[in-house]
Motif scaffolding. Structure first.
Motif, PDB file in Angstrom:
ATOM      1  N   GLY A  52       0.894  -1.276   0.155  1.00 11.63           N
ATOM      2  CA  GLY A  52       0.048   0.161  -0.096  1.00 11.63           C
ATOM      3  C   GLY A  52       0.648   1.339   0.011  1.00 11.63           C
ATOM      4  O   GLY A  52       0.540   2.205  -0.663  1.00 11.63           O
ATOM      5  N   MET A  53       2.038   1.380   0.706  1.00 11.06           N
ATOM      6  CA  MET A  53       2.857   2.377   0.901  1.00 11.06           C
ATOM      7  C   MET A  53       3.633   2.583  -0.543  1.00 11.06           C
ATOM      8  O   MET A  53       3.835   3.771  -1.080  1.00 11.06           O
ATOM      9  N   ALA A  54       3.963   1.323  -1.143  1.00 10.80           N
ATOM     10  CA  ALA A  54       4.627   1.401  -2.406  1.00 10.80           C
ATOM     11  C   ALA A  54       3.802   1.937  -3.532  1.00 10.80           C
ATOM     12  O   ALA A  54       4.095   2.726  -4.491  1.00 10.80           O
ATOM     13  N   LEU A  55       2.522   1.788  -3.331  1.00 10.91           N
ATOM     14  CA  LEU A  55       1.494   2.196  -4.672  1.00 10.91           C
ATOM     15  C   LEU A  55       1.213   3.613  -4.236  1.00 10.91           C
ATOM     16  O   LEU A  55       0.800   4.404  -5.225  1.00 10.91           O
ATOM     17  N   SER A  56       1.010   4.210  -3.272  1.00 13.31           N
ATOM     18  CA  SER A  56       0.485   5.531  -2.699  1.00 13.31           C
ATOM     19  C   SER A  56       1.577   6.469  -2.434  1.00 13.31           C
ATOM     20  O   SER A  56       1.184   7.653  -3.000  1.00 13.31           O
ATOM     21  N   LEU A  57       2.618   6.273  -2.009  1.00 16.70           N
ATOM     22  CA  LEU A  57       3.489   7.463  -1.898  1.00 16.70           C
ATOM     23  C   LEU A  57       4.363   8.055  -3.026  1.00 16.70           C
ATOM     24  O   LEU A  57       4.198   9.215  -3.321  1.00 16.70           O
ATOM     25  N   PRO A  58       4.704   7.211  -4.048  1.00 16.93           N
ATOM     26  CA  PRO A  58       5.451   7.620  -5.176  1.00 16.93           C
ATOM     27  C   PRO A  58       4.688   8.231  -6.161  1.00 16.93           C
ATOM     28  O   PRO A  58       4.729   9.331  -6.851  1.00 16.93           O
ATOM     29  N   THR A  59       3.225   7.541  -6.227  1.00 11.42           N
ATOM     30  CA  THR A  59       2.181   8.227  -6.968  1.00 11.42           C
ATOM     31  C   THR A  59       1.942   9.610  -6.761  1.00 11.42           C
ATOM     32  O   THR A  59       1.372  10.467  -7.394  1.00 11.42           O
ATOM     33  N   LYS A  60       1.880   9.871  -5.437  1.00 12.15           N
ATOM     34  CA  LYS A  60       1.508  11.046  -4.934  1.00 12.15           C
ATOM     35  C   LYS A  60       2.487  12.230  -5.247  1.00 12.15           C
ATOM     36  O   LYS A  60       1.960  13.239  -5.574  1.00 12.15           O
ATOM     37  N   MET A  61       3.635  11.877  -5.152  1.00 10.44           N
ATOM     38  CA  MET A  61       4.776  12.863  -5.626  1.00 10.44           C
ATOM     39  C   MET A  61       4.764  13.042  -6.821  1.00 10.44           C
ATOM     40  O   MET A  61       4.678  14.269  -7.480  1.00 10.44           O
ATOM     41  N   TYR A  62       4.210  12.078  -8.119  1.00 11.16           N
ATOM     42  CA  TYR A  62       4.277  12.171  -9.322  1.00 11.16           C
ATOM     43  C   TYR A  62       3.089  12.961  -9.680  1.00 11.16           C
ATOM     44  O   TYR A  62       3.092  13.667 -10.653  1.00 11.16           O
ATOM     45  N   LEU A  63       1.947  12.609  -9.141  1.00 12.76           N
ATOM     46  CA  LEU A  63       0.753  13.296  -9.249  1.00 12.76           C
ATOM     47  C   LEU A  63       0.885  14.758  -9.041  1.00 12.76           C
ATOM     48  O   LEU A  63       0.487  15.644  -9.877  1.00 12.76           O
ATOM     49  N   THR A  64       1.644  15.351  -8.066  1.00 14.43           N
ATOM     50  CA  THR A  64       1.996  16.582  -7.529  1.00 14.43           C
ATOM     51  C   THR A  64       2.632  17.163  -8.648  1.00 14.43           C
ATOM     52  O   THR A  64       2.556  18.403  -9.050  1.00 14.43           O
TER      53      THR A  64
END
Length: 77
Positions: A52-64
């Protein structure tokens, strides 16, 4: 792939990641079945949180990054 499609996929990935984190926390704290499994149960709940952390954290940075770039492009035009 358009920006809107990419943003939608990233938001879905964030949602799945957050659900997996919540599932891992639930399994670890409240599930008697996972408790009866012992170390294997701990590993199962830890894998849920880790994925869950692997899916959520990097995508948040990329989305930002995508949203900031989109906003700067709008301001330039």
């Amino acid at each position: 792939m358009t920006d809107e499609t990419l943003i939608l996929l990233l938001k879905i990935s964030i949602g799945i990641g957050l659900c997996l984190i919540a599932l891992g926390i639930y399994l670890h704290n409240f599930s008697d079945a996972i408790e009866s499994l012992g170390v294997t149960g701990i590993i199962i709940s830890a894998v849920c949180v880790a994925v869950g952390m692997a899916l959520s954290l990097p995508t948040k940075m990329y989305l930002t990054f995508i949203l900031v770039k989109r906003e700067s492009d709008k301001n330039q035009n």
